[in-house]
Every structure is written in structure tokens, then in C-alpha cells.
Scaffold this active site. Structure first.
Site, PDB file in Angstrom:
ATOM      1  N   ARG A   1       5.209   0.190  -6.342  1.00  0.00           N
ATOM      2  CA  ARG A   1       5.198  -0.646  -5.146  1.00  0.00           C
ATOM      3  C   ARG A   1       4.238  -1.829  -5.274  1.00  0.00           C
ATOM      4  O   ARG A   1       4.303  -2.758  -4.491  1.00  0.00           O
ATOM      5  CB  ARG A   1       4.792   0.200  -3.932  1.00  0.00           C
ATOM      6  CG  ARG A   1       5.774   1.312  -3.639  1.00  0.00           C
ATOM      7  CD  ARG A   1       5.213   2.258  -2.621  1.00  0.00           C
ATOM      8  NE  ARG A   1       5.017   1.619  -1.343  1.00  0.00           N
ATOM      9  CZ  ARG A   1       5.943   1.552  -0.392  1.00  0.00           C
ATOM     10  NH1 ARG A   1       7.113   2.099  -0.586  1.00  0.00           N
ATOM     11  NH2 ARG A   1       5.698   0.968   0.743  1.00  0.00           N
TER      12      ARG A   1
ATOM     13  N   GLU B   1       9.248 -14.065 -11.528  1.00  0.00           N
ATOM     14  CA  GLU B   1       8.461 -12.931 -11.047  1.00  0.00           C
ATOM     15  C   GLU B   1       7.991 -12.013 -12.149  1.00  0.00           C
ATOM     16  O   GLU B   1       6.941 -11.403 -12.013  1.00  0.00           O
ATOM     17  CB  GLU B   1       9.189 -12.165  -9.927  1.00  0.00           C
ATOM     18  CG  GLU B   1      10.346 -11.310 -10.331  1.00  0.00           C
ATOM     19  CD  GLU B   1      10.896 -10.481  -9.150  1.00  0.00           C
ATOM     20  OE1 GLU B   1      12.098 -10.232  -9.156  1.00  0.00           O
ATOM     21  OE2 GLU B   1      10.127 -10.080  -8.255  1.00  0.00           O
TER      22      GLU B   1
ATOM     23  N   GLU C   1      18.820 -16.697  -8.378  1.00  0.00           N
ATOM     24  CA  GLU C   1      18.387 -15.341  -8.690  1.00  0.00           C
ATOM     25  C   GLU C   1      17.813 -15.274 -10.109  1.00  0.00           C
ATOM     26  O   GLU C   1      16.788 -14.624 -10.348  1.00  0.00           O
ATOM     27  CB  GLU C   1      19.577 -14.379  -8.504  1.00  0.00           C
ATOM     28  CG  GLU C   1      19.359 -12.937  -8.900  1.00  0.00           C
ATOM     29  CD  GLU C   1      18.241 -12.239  -8.127  1.00  0.00           C
ATOM     30  OE1 GLU C   1      17.713 -12.802  -7.160  1.00  0.00           O
ATOM     31  OE2 GLU C   1      17.876 -11.117  -8.539  1.00  0.00           O
TER      32      GLU C   1
ATOM     33  N   LYS D   1       6.876  -3.855  -4.349  1.00  0.00           N
ATOM     34  CA  LYS D   1       8.293  -3.498  -4.295  1.00  0.00           C
ATOM     35  C   LYS D   1       8.842  -3.624  -2.882  1.00  0.00           C
ATOM     36  O   LYS D   1       9.901  -4.172  -2.668  1.00  0.00           O
ATOM     37  CB  LYS D   1       8.477  -2.068  -4.825  1.00  0.00           C
ATOM     38  CG  LYS D   1       9.909  -1.587  -4.837  1.00  0.00           C
ATOM     39  CD  LYS D   1      10.747  -2.403  -5.802  1.00  0.00           C
ATOM     40  CE  LYS D   1      12.221  -2.055  -5.786  1.00  0.00           C
ATOM     41  NZ  LYS D   1      13.033  -3.089  -6.435  1.00  0.00           N
TER      42      LYS D   1
ATOM     43  N   TRP E   1      -2.958  -2.674  -1.534  1.00  0.00           N
ATOM     44  CA  TRP E   1      -2.524  -4.023  -1.899  1.00  0.00           C
ATOM     45  C   TRP E   1      -3.254  -4.932  -0.916  1.00  0.00           C
ATOM     46  O   TRP E   1      -2.959  -4.939   0.274  1.00  0.00           O
ATOM     47  CB  TRP E   1      -1.010  -4.109  -1.735  1.00  0.00           C
ATOM     48  CG  TRP E   1      -0.388  -5.359  -2.260  1.00  0.00           C
ATOM     49  CD1 TRP E   1      -0.094  -5.647  -3.570  1.00  0.00           C
ATOM     50  CD2 TRP E   1       0.075  -6.482  -1.494  1.00  0.00           C
ATOM     51  NE1 TRP E   1       0.507  -6.872  -3.652  1.00  0.00           N
ATOM     52  CE2 TRP E   1       0.622  -7.408  -2.409  1.00  0.00           C
ATOM     53  CE3 TRP E   1       0.074  -6.799  -0.142  1.00  0.00           C
ATOM     54  CZ2 TRP E   1       1.163  -8.625  -2.001  1.00  0.00           C
ATOM     55  CZ3 TRP E   1       0.606  -8.023   0.258  1.00  0.00           C
ATOM     56  CH2 TRP E   1       1.143  -8.914  -0.666  1.00  0.00           C
TER      57      TRP E   1
ATOM     58  N   HIS F   1      20.555 -35.670  -8.640  1.00  0.00           N
ATOM     59  CA  HIS F   1      19.837 -36.123  -7.430  1.00  0.00           C
ATOM     60  C   HIS F   1      18.339 -35.838  -7.530  1.00  0.00           C
ATOM     61  O   HIS F   1      17.642 -35.840  -6.529  1.00  0.00           O
ATOM     62  CB  HIS F   1      20.430 -35.450  -6.190  1.00  0.00           C
ATOM     63  CG  HIS F   1      21.868 -35.800  -5.989  1.00  0.00           C
ATOM     64  ND1 HIS F   1      22.283 -37.054  -5.605  1.00  0.00           N
ATOM     65  CD2 HIS F   1      22.998 -35.073  -6.169  1.00  0.00           C
ATOM     66  CE1 HIS F   1      23.602 -37.087  -5.545  1.00  0.00           C
ATOM     67  NE2 HIS F   1      24.054 -35.889  -5.877  1.00  0.00           N
TER      68      HIS F   1
ATOM     69  N   ASN G   1      -1.691   2.061   5.925  1.00  0.00           N
ATOM     70  CA  ASN G   1      -0.759   1.018   5.459  1.00  0.00           C
ATOM     71  C   ASN G   1      -0.472   0.108   6.640  1.00  0.00           C
ATOM     72  O   ASN G   1      -0.351   0.585   7.763  1.00  0.00           O
ATOM     73  CB  ASN G   1       0.581   1.617   5.026  1.00  0.00           C
ATOM     74  CG  ASN G   1       0.506   2.240   3.647  1.00  0.00           C
ATOM     75  OD1 ASN G   1      -0.553   2.304   3.046  1.00  0.00           O
ATOM     76  ND2 ASN G   1       1.643   2.719   3.171  1.00  0.00           N
ATOM     77  N   GLY G   2      -0.295  -1.180   6.367  1.00  0.00           N
ATOM     78  CA  GLY G   2       0.031  -2.107   7.450  1.00  0.00           C
ATOM     79  C   GLY G   2      -1.173  -2.961   7.805  1.00  0.00           C
ATOM     80  O   GLY G   2      -2.104  -3.106   6.999  1.00  0.00           O
TER      81      GLY G   2
ATOM     82  N   LYS H   1      14.061 -14.114 -10.978  1.00  0.00           N
ATOM     83  CA  LYS H   1      13.765 -13.021 -11.917  1.00  0.00           C
ATOM     84  C   LYS H   1      12.781 -13.492 -12.981  1.00  0.00           C
ATOM     85  O   LYS H   1      11.799 -12.816 -13.275  1.00  0.00           O
ATOM     86  CB  LYS H   1      15.039 -12.528 -12.634  1.00  0.00           C
ATOM     87  CG  LYS H   1      16.014 -11.720 -11.837  1.00  0.00           C
ATOM     88  CD  LYS H   1      15.644 -10.271 -11.673  1.00  0.00           C
ATOM     89  CE  LYS H   1      14.946 -10.081 -10.366  1.00  0.00           C
ATOM     90  NZ  LYS H   1      15.805  -9.887  -9.202  1.00  0.00           N
TER      91      LYS H   1
ATOM     92  N   CYS I   1       0.824  -1.204   0.000  1.00  0.00           N
ATOM     93  CA  CYS I   1       0.000   0.000   0.000  1.00  0.00           C
ATOM     94  C   CYS I   1       0.861   1.258   0.000  1.00  0.00           C
ATOM     95  O   CYS I   1       2.008   1.243   0.428  1.00  0.00           O
ATOM     96  CB  CYS I   1      -0.860   0.023   1.254  1.00  0.00           C
ATOM     97  SG  CYS I   1      -1.870  -1.435   1.448  1.00  0.00           S
TER      98      CYS I   1
HETATM   99  C1  AGP Z   1      13.395  -9.238  -6.146  1.00  0.00           C
HETATM  100  O1  AGP Z   1      13.353  -9.089  -7.507  1.00  0.00           O
HETATM  101  C2  AGP Z   1      12.189  -9.125  -5.387  1.00  0.00           C
HETATM  102  N1  AGP Z   1      11.244  -8.275  -5.904  1.00  0.00           N
HETATM  103  C3  AGP Z   1      12.198  -9.450  -3.905  1.00  0.00           C
HETATM  104  O2  AGP Z   1      12.634 -10.766  -3.797  1.00  0.00           O
HETATM  105  C4  AGP Z   1      13.003  -8.562  -2.928  1.00  0.00           C
HETATM  106  O3  AGP Z   1      14.362  -8.720  -3.137  1.00  0.00           O
HETATM  107  C5  AGP Z   1      12.599  -8.940  -1.487  1.00  0.00           C
HETATM  108  O4  AGP Z   1      11.245  -8.662  -1.301  1.00  0.00           O
HETATM  109  C6  AGP Z   1      13.427  -8.252  -0.436  1.00  0.00           C
HETATM  110  O5  AGP Z   1      13.293  -6.880  -0.500  1.00  0.00           O
HETATM  111  P1  AGP Z   1      14.323  -5.912   0.226  1.00  0.00           P
HETATM  112  O6  AGP Z   1      15.644  -6.089  -0.444  1.00  0.00           O
HETATM  113  O7  AGP Z   1      13.759  -4.534   0.032  1.00  0.00           O
HETATM  114  O8  AGP Z   1      14.374  -6.314   1.659  1.00  0.00           O
END
Ligand code: AGP
Length: 612
Positions: free
Chosen positions: A27, A492, A485, A607, A74, A508, A98-99, A489, A2
Site C-alpha cells: 500500500r 510512476e 496510461e 496503492k 504514510w 500544437h 488511518n485517515g 505507468k 497507512c
Molecule cells: C495506477 O497505476 C495508480 N497507482 C493510480 O493511478 C490508481 O489507479 C488511482 O489511485 C485510482 O485508484 P483506484 O482504482 O483504487 O480508485
């Protein structure tokens, strides 16, 4: 997650609120709304979907006002519907939040018993009704909010307005970020200063537990009812670095910003090929005493931590554990004396990482155990930076794309600099080795620039992924986390199911997945494991798998049938994972664009993950 924007001014702030919400779109959110005080009424518009939908509604209904609050939601409690979108209203009170209010059900039951009727499924609506109810027995909006806050359990940031207080915006910060933007004859609030950068560069960063009253000319901050002083800080971030410029997406812009971001991050620590005398000076005594490191992080930042574990142990002989913060915080880990608890986070506000840090701090105090805490973070004003003993900034500039790119590579550079510093203090690395890694770090931005030259070749490869449903990423050593990673990527932003594996693990289990239709991405730097990795590639090819190899230019790996190779400029094995991050970012980006997904704001993601 949010987003909140609010303001009190002489002029109409409708456009400022809408523009602010647009700047928070990165975000991640599913609905948006705003409320303005106009004469004796609250004018409210809410829409499901993009801020553009809200903007259109606002333009059509011509709502305007000089006191208002706005929100991108959100969904946590209740579906993304118009009724659940914020602001929530009770009589003449409007609230954005928010929260999460954890005890909302209990409060709701009490309010319903008093006759309040709920129009949403959210936890937020209780706050609007509680303030409405508190106003019956208090003499100002501020007092009403002050009497409500102790009843709320959870983490929250609030913006509250009332038609009887047309020059007053009340805000609360308790566990969720909130800044005040200081203007001239007008003042604003936001959950992220980025939203306010076009109108001010002067900010007050509220502390946990602060309640503030903003009028056009005055900002008062209260703690437990007492007025406190919070400094106004001037920010030198420019508006332009938060725009897409010539790029189609923020993510692509941020991938291309990596050479400069790395240069900035490295420059703060190095003087020629030596560590600067003042680099992390205030932490030297603590570093001398630490016996081990415990890294806490989530997502991409966790992958950076996994690579750091190899570096801590190989380069400076310091034992290092790394754990996903959302697991660590719930498993009662043993808190060990003289441990450096190192949080890695782009935002510095990730709820799980913050909770893991806070719990560890509390338990260390209660057991009288000596620990040191530190944050590697991209946001200087974040909670994590403020709540740790020491910090090291990644100087990546604002990262807007949900997929982390330049934050990741600068985290790796910062981790390397930290490791050199700790090794120097503990004398577990020679000055000669520090100099040689420093020389390579200086060279790194140029190598990344050269790697970016592969963009067109990677775009061509990405066409072969568009129809795929699954994908494997394989690497060994420090490139195992890069494989994870790469898979994260791709998942997501392109929504293709992808898994990262340590290549030695293939036989394995995951080898069973390999067939004609399974693309396998290989990370092949010039390191001690290259021959073993080549054997793993053979295993895949023998099962009909198609290989996409990012390989060192001197690796001897070439194009052949069902083996596509992109050659990566040579770099030492130590820094190679930073370089190999780039091709996997570009691959995911191009596949996502070709599949037509929302690259910068992928579905269901946010985000900055400020709720559990
Ligand atoms: C990465 O592409 C992500 N969107 C996500 O995994 C992110 O790295 C994670 O939420 C941690 O966020 P931060 O680095 O702000 O703590």
C-alpha cells in the site's frame, strides 16, 4: 497509504502483527510500528523505513504480547520520523490511526491547556490523549472511546488498547476501511483483509460509524452506544493469490495474470456469444431510463473511463462524460436527471472518488433529482460497492503492485460488458453486434497471451530507455487514453518524466520537445486512424525523434533506422485498447527494473489512496 493490524489472542501475536504489516507493504508507507500490552506495560517499537527494520528491532528487544496493534504510516501530518510513527501513546493508552483528524489543531490546543505534552507532529496523537483524558470520567475503555469519537472530525479508522484492559481491543471505523478477522479464541482487526488471510477467512465488515470491542471470545459492535448485529462473511480468496509465486515482482505476476483475470470477468456476463439473462438484471429498469452517463474515477481508473466514453457514444449512442473525481467533487457540477453516475475504482476506497459519489448522492436527494449510481470495482466488500445502487465486479483477484495492470484491463472488459447491457436494454445496439463483440471478448484472453510473447522483445527495447530523462506516448482515438496510461505507468515506476498525447495534438506544442534524445512511443492498431497516425510518425522522425512502435501485425509498419517495431497480434479496433495496454505495461516494468527502482512500491505512492 497507512495500514492497521491488531489482535487479541491467547498466544503471542507479535509475529502475526509483523506478517500482517508485511502484507500491507504494497500500500506504500514510510515508517512502521507496533505496541503490545505485556503485564502492566505498553511495549512499543517504531522504525522509519521498511517493516523489516521494525522486525529486526522487535527481534532484538524480544517484545511480545497477546494484545497489540501495529501500523504502517504514510506521512500526512509531520515527516516520516520515528516520533511520528504509530502507535501513539498517552499514559497506558496506545492508538493506531488511518485517515486524517481534520480538527486536530483545535483539539491539541485544548489538550495542551490541560497539560498534555505532545511528542509528535501527527494528528493522531490527540486521539491517544483524548482517550486518556476521557478515562478519568468514564468507567471503561469502550465508554471512553465512545465519548471521544463525536469530538473527531475527518475520516479515520482506529485501533486502541490499554494496559488495564489486557483482553480488549477497541476499534472504530469512520470513513476509512476497517475489517474484523474472526478467529477461534482470538480476534483481529485490519484496514485490509489481505493482512489477515493467513489466519482467517471469516470477516466482519464494519459500517461507517461503528465502534467495536473485541475480546478473545467475543466481538461486540455498537452504533450510537447500541449493540448491533453485523454478519460474519466467509471469503474464498486463497492466501496463494496474494504471493509473488515464481515472479520477481507482483507487477510482473499481475501483468501475466491478465488472460485469466479477463476470462473470469468476461465469464460472469456471457453465455456463449449472448449476454447472460441474469447479468445486471436488477439494474434493467434503471438502465432503461438513463439518458447519459457521468464517469468518476482517478488515475488509471480514469483512463479506463476515458476509453469507455468513446465506446458509450460510438457503440450505443449514449452521451458520456468522464471526469477526474478530485476535480468533480470541488466544482459544483450540475446534477442532471436520469444520469448514471459510474464510479470506476480498483480498490473501491479511493477518497476522492468516494467523496464525489457521496456529494452527488446528497445533492441529488436535496434537489429531488433522479440519478442512478454504479461502481465498477475489484473489491467486493469495498465502500463503493456498498454505497452504490448497482455494481459490477472486475474479477482480477487481489492487485498488490502499486501500478495498476490487471485491474485496468478487467475494468475495460467490464465496461464493455456494461455498455453491451445498457445498449441491449435501450435497443441502441443490434443483437448481431452484441454477438460479434462477445465472440471477440471470448477470444481476448488468447490475444493477450500472444501479446505477452513479446516480453523478450520489449525487454530489449527497454534498454534504450534507461538513460533517458523524458518520453512521449502517442495514440489516437481510444489509444489516446492508452498513451496517457503508458506515460503514467512509466512515470510512476521508473521515475522518467513521460507525457501522453493525442497524436493529432503533436503539432500544437509537444513537437517542440522532439529531438535526438526524445523516445516517442506510438500505439498503432489497425483502425481508421492508422494513416493519420503514420503521418504523425513522419513528423516525429523528420525532427530526429526515435520511434518505438507497438503496431498491429498487418499495419505495414516495420523496423528501420531509429524506428523500433514490436508487432502486436491483430484484434478489432474496438477491443484493441485492452490489448495495447499490455506492451506499455511491460515496457514500463522493464525500464523500472533496469533503473533499479522499487517496482511494486514506488516512492511517494500508495496503492489505495484513502486520504484526499
Ligand atoms: C495506477 O497505476 C495508480 N497507482 C493510480 O493511478 C490508481 O489507479 C488511482 O489511485 C485510482 O485508484 P483506484 O482504482 O483504487 O480508485
Amino acid at each position: 497509504m497507512c495500514g492497521i493490524v491488531g489482535g487479541v489472542a491467547e498466544r503471542s501475536i507479535t509475529n502475526i502483527l509483523i506478517e500482517g504489516l508485511k502484507r500491507l507493504e504494497y500500500r506504500g508507507y514510510d515508517s512502521a510500528g507496533l505496541a503490545l500490552v505485556s503485564q502492566d506495560a505498553i511495549l512499543r517499537e517504531r522504525r522509519v523505513g521498511k517493516v523489516a527494520n521494525l522486525e529486526q528491532a522487535v527481534n532484538e528487544s524480544l517484545v511480545t504480547g497477546s494484545l497489540g496493534i501495529a501500523h504502517t504510516r504514510w506521512a500526512t501530518h509531520g515527516k516520516p520520523t520515528e516520533n511520528n510513527a504509530h502507535p501513539h501513546v498517552s499514559g497506558h493508552v496506545a492508538v493506531v490511526h488511518n485517515g486524517i483528524i481534520e480538527n486536530y489543531q483545535e483539539l491539541k490546543d485544548d489538550l495542551e491547556a490541560l497539560g498534555y505534552v505532545f511528542t509528535s507532529q501527527t494528528d493522531t496523537e490527540v486521539v491517544a490523549h483524548l482517550v486518556h483524558d476521557a478515562l478519568k470520567s468514564t468507567s471503561s475503555l469502550l465508554e471512553a472511546v465512545q465519548s471521544v469519537v463525536p469530538q473527531l472530525k475527518g475520516a479515520y479508522a482506529l485501533g486502541i488498547i490499554h494496559t488495564d484492559y489486557p483482553d480488549e481491543l477497541i476499534t472504530v471505523r469512520e470513513g476509512s476501511p476497517l475489517v474484523i478477522g474472526v478467529g477461534i479464541g482470538e480476534n483481529f482487526i485490519s484496514s485490509d483483509q489481505l493482512a489477515l488471510l493467513p489466519i482467517t477467512n471469516r470477516f466482519i465488515y464494519l459500517e461507517e460509524g461503528d465502534i467495536a470491542r473485541l475480546t478473545r471470545d467475543k466481538i461486540e459492535v455498537f452504533v450510537n452506544g447500541q449493540l448491533v448485529n453485523r454478519p460474519v462473511k466467509e471469503l474464498d480468496a486463497t492466501v496463494s493469490n496474494a504471493s509473488k509465486g515464481e515472479f520477481k515482482h507482483y507487477m510482473l505476476k499481475e501483468i501475466y495474470e491478465q488472460p485469466e483475470a479477463l476470462q473470469q470477468t468476461i465469464s460472469q456476463a456471457l453465455d456463449g456469444n449472448a449476454l447472460r439473462a441474469d447479468f445486471l438484471k436488477q439494474a434493467e429498469a434503471d438502465f432503461a431510463n438513463i439518458q447519459q452517463v457521468q464517469i468518476l474515477a482517478c488515475g488509471t481508473s480514469y483512463h479506463a473511463g476515458m476509453i469507455a466514453k468513446y465506446w458509450f457514444e460510438q457503440l450505443i449512442d449514449v452521451p458520456c462524460q468522464v471526469e477526474i473525481a478530485s476535480e468533480f467533487r470541488y466544482r459544483t457540477p450540475v446534477i442532471v436527471n436520469n444520469t448514471l453516475y459510474l464510479c470506476i475504482s480498483q480498490s473501491g476506497e479511493t477518497a476522492d472518488t468516494l467523496a464525489a459519489l457521496r456529494d452527488t448522492q446528497k445533492r441529488a436527494v436535496s434537489k429531488n433529482i433522479n440519478i442512478v449510481t454504479m461502481a465498477i470495482c475489484n473489491v467486493a466488500t469495498s465502500s463503493m460497492i456498498r454505497e452504490t445502487n448497482h455494481s459490477l465486479l472486475t474479477l482480477a483477484g487481489p492487485e498488490i503492485g502499486v501500478a495498476s495492470t490487471k485491474a485496468f484491463t478487467t475494468q475495460l472488459a467490464a465496461l464493455m460488458l456494461l455498455i453491451l447491457k445498457i445498449g441491449q436494454i435501450k435497443q441502441t445496439i443490434s443483437e448481431h453486434q452484441i454477438q460479434s463483440i462477445a465472440a471477440e471478448l471470448w477470444h481476448l484472453p488468447k490475444v493477450i497471451l500472444d501479446t505477452l510473447q513479446n516480453n523478450a522483445a520489449i525487454l530489449r527495447l527497454s534498454e534504450l530507455f534507461v538513460e533517458k530523462q523524458h518520453c512521449l506516448f502517442l495514440g489516437r482515438g481510444t489509444h489516446f487514453p492508452i498513451a496517457l496510461e503508458g506515460a503514467l505507468k512509466l512515470k510512476e515506476i521508473s521515475y522518467i518524466h513521460a507525457e501522453g498525447y493525442a497524436a493529432g495534438e503533436l503539432k500544437h506544442g509537444p513537437l517542440a520537445l522532439v529531438d535526438n534524445d526524445m523516445p516517442v512511443v506510438i500505439l498503432a492498431p489497425q483502425d481508421d486512424m492508422l494513416d493519420k497516425l503514420k503521418s504523425n510518425m513522419e513528423e516525429v522522425q523528420a525532427r530526429g525523434g526515435e520511434l518505438f512502435v507497438f503496431a498491429d501485425e498487418h499495419s505495414g509498419i516495420h523496423n528501420k533506422d531509429r524506428q523500433h517495431v514490436v508487432s502486436v497480434p491483430s484484434i478489432s479496433a474496438t477491443l484493441a485498447p485492452i490489448v495495447y495496454s499490455v506492451p506499455v505495461q511491460l515496457l514500463s516494468y522493464h525500464v523500472a527494473v533496469l533503473r533499479g527502482t522499487d517496482v511494486d512500491q514506488p516512492r511517494n505512492l500508495a496503492k489505495s489512496v484513502t486520504v484526499e
